[in-house]
Scaffold this active site. Structure first.
Site, short mmCIF file in Angstrom:
data_model
loop_
_atom_site.label_atom_id
_atom_site.label_comp_id
_atom_site.label_asym_id
_atom_site.label_seq_id
_atom_site.Cartn_x
_atom_site.Cartn_y
_atom_site.Cartn_z
N VAL A 250 0.84 -1.20 0.00
CA VAL A 250 0.00 0.00 0.00
C VAL A 250 0.88 1.25 0.00
O VAL A 250 0.64 2.20 -0.75
CB VAL A 250 -0.96 -0.01 1.21
CG1 VAL A 250 -1.64 1.35 1.36
CG2 VAL A 250 -2.01 -1.10 1.05
N ILE A 253 2.45 1.93 -3.46
CA ILE A 253 1.53 2.50 -4.45
C ILE A 253 1.06 3.89 -4.04
O ILE A 253 0.90 4.78 -4.88
CB ILE A 253 0.32 1.56 -4.66
CG1 ILE A 253 0.80 0.19 -5.16
CG2 ILE A 253 -0.67 2.16 -5.63
CD1 ILE A 253 1.66 0.24 -6.41
N GLU A 254 0.84 4.08 -2.75
CA GLU A 254 0.31 5.37 -2.28
C GLU A 254 1.34 6.49 -2.42
O GLU A 254 1.02 7.59 -2.88
CB GLU A 254 -0.13 5.26 -0.82
CG GLU A 254 -1.40 4.46 -0.60
CD GLU A 254 -2.65 5.20 -1.02
OE1 GLU A 254 -2.54 6.36 -1.47
OE2 GLU A 254 -3.74 4.63 -0.91
N SER A 255 2.58 6.25 -1.99
CA SER A 255 3.55 7.35 -1.90
C SER A 255 4.92 7.03 -2.46
O SER A 255 5.79 7.91 -2.47
CB SER A 255 3.72 7.75 -0.42
OG SER A 255 4.39 6.71 0.30
#
Length: 354
Positions: A250, A253-255
């Site tokens: 996560v 992909i997020e940051s």
């Protein structure tokens, strides 16, 4: 088996929570070993699926076998044509599209042939009685204007309106003359995941007389060495019963593992938590330790509620309310792409950890 791997992680996290209650574990082999042991046990048992020539793995693969495009697939594809100018008679997105040209192109993209004109498209698929029963991906036909659009949910449709305008999403401005369903809605797709869940849960439970897959503090899924903040993911995952590798995926992909990232929408930090959600969780999203802990709690909550890794990821991206409203992954292109990206990142991390 890609979906199976992702499903195993979600189920594993749920089973891990019961381990302390039963006081048992499966040892160093972890959940994968437990599943393999369960498969062997089930296949060797009298009257089992294995004796009939179908293994648990094969049954899960069959349950997850693609059954054609869904309404959500249609909406996701249609969104890529937003902004294309309306051109009467247009069938080429590079030059412009009219309403029926847009519909024909979208369905062609997902592998379905439709007639070229509204008067023929209005007979495609099966009839839907009213807007109350309409689902994303349904065709909305307006005979008075010889117009057609694609329903996206929440009383809105995607269509090529008229000369001088572009393909856009707008309100369903009047009651359609007819509504046609050419492909099944997204909710039907999730039933296959539920079937696979049941098979995997049964396999996991049969593998241990105590119904456990490791202690609450066990490493549910290792984070490869070299991944930024690996120890943070491991500690938060063990604390809240969430796969550390899932938290790492996560964050990637997020940051891109950037603890100072701020999105145009205002999401902040390593896990891209919105300010309102951060206040609810009681965390500083720019503090990596607090952000990962908050994200772990949020994912744990979504996994508990939806019982599905894809749905939990969709809720993390679009909110639990959207998942409940659509009874599945919402028909948002961003959310659908996000679910796939995180699961791909999760699989990549799993390979790196070997």
């Amino acid at each position: 088996m890609a979906e199976v791997s992702a499903r195993m992680l979600a189920i594993q996290s749920q089973i891990a929570q019961t381990a302390t209650r039963y006081g048992a574990g499966v040892g160093p082999t972890g959940f994968a070993g437990a599943l393999q042991a369960a498969q062997k046990k089930a296949e060797s048992a009298p009257g089992s699926a294995g004796t009939a020539g179908t293994s648990i793995t094969e049954r899960v693969e069959n349950a997850l076998a693609p059954g054609g495009p869904t309404g959500a697939d249609v909406v996701a594809d249609a969104r890529k044509y937003l902004g294309i100018p309306y051109v009467f008679g247009g069938t080429d997105p590079r030059l412009g599209l009219d309403c029926s040209g847009l519909v024909q192109k979208v369905f062609e993209d997902v592998g379905i042939d439709l007639p070229r004109l509204v008067r023929d498209q209005r007979n495609a698929g099966t009839a839907v009685p009213s807007m109350k029963q309409a689902k994303p991906g349904d065709l909305l036909v307006f005979d008075g204007y010889e117009h057609i659009g694609i329903y996206v949910g929440n009383g809105r449709m995607l269509h090529a309106p008229e000369p001088g305008e572009n393909v856009k999403i707008g309100p369903v401005y009047e009651t359609p003359t007819s509504i046609r369903r050419v492909v099944p809605p997204e909710a039907l797709q999730t039933s296959a995941l539920s079937s696979a869940d049941g098979l995997l849960r049964t396999a996991a439970l049969r593998s241990s007389p105590h119904h456990a897959a490791g202690g609450a503090g066990s490493s549910i899924s290792a984070v490869p060495a070299g991944v930024p903040f690996a120890n943070v993911f491991t500690n938060a995952g063990s604390k809240h019963g969430v796969s550390p590798a899932l938290l790492a995926a996560v964050a990637k992909i997020e940051s891109g593992y950037d603890p100072g990232a701020v999105s145009p929408a205002g999401a902040r930090g390593l896990m891209q938590i919105m300010p309102g959600t951060a206040r609810e969780l009681g965390v500083d999203p720019l503090d990596p330790y607090q952000a990962v802990d908050g994200a772990a709690r949020l994912l744990r909550r979504h996994l508990n509620e939806f019982g599905s890794l894809p749905l939990a990821l969709a809720a993390y991206n679009a909110g639990g309310g959207a998942v409940r409203r659509y009874d599945g992954i919402p028909p948002y292109a961003e959310t659908q792409a996000y679910v796939v990206k995180v699961q791909n990142a999760l699989r990549a991390l799993g390979k790196d950890a070997r």
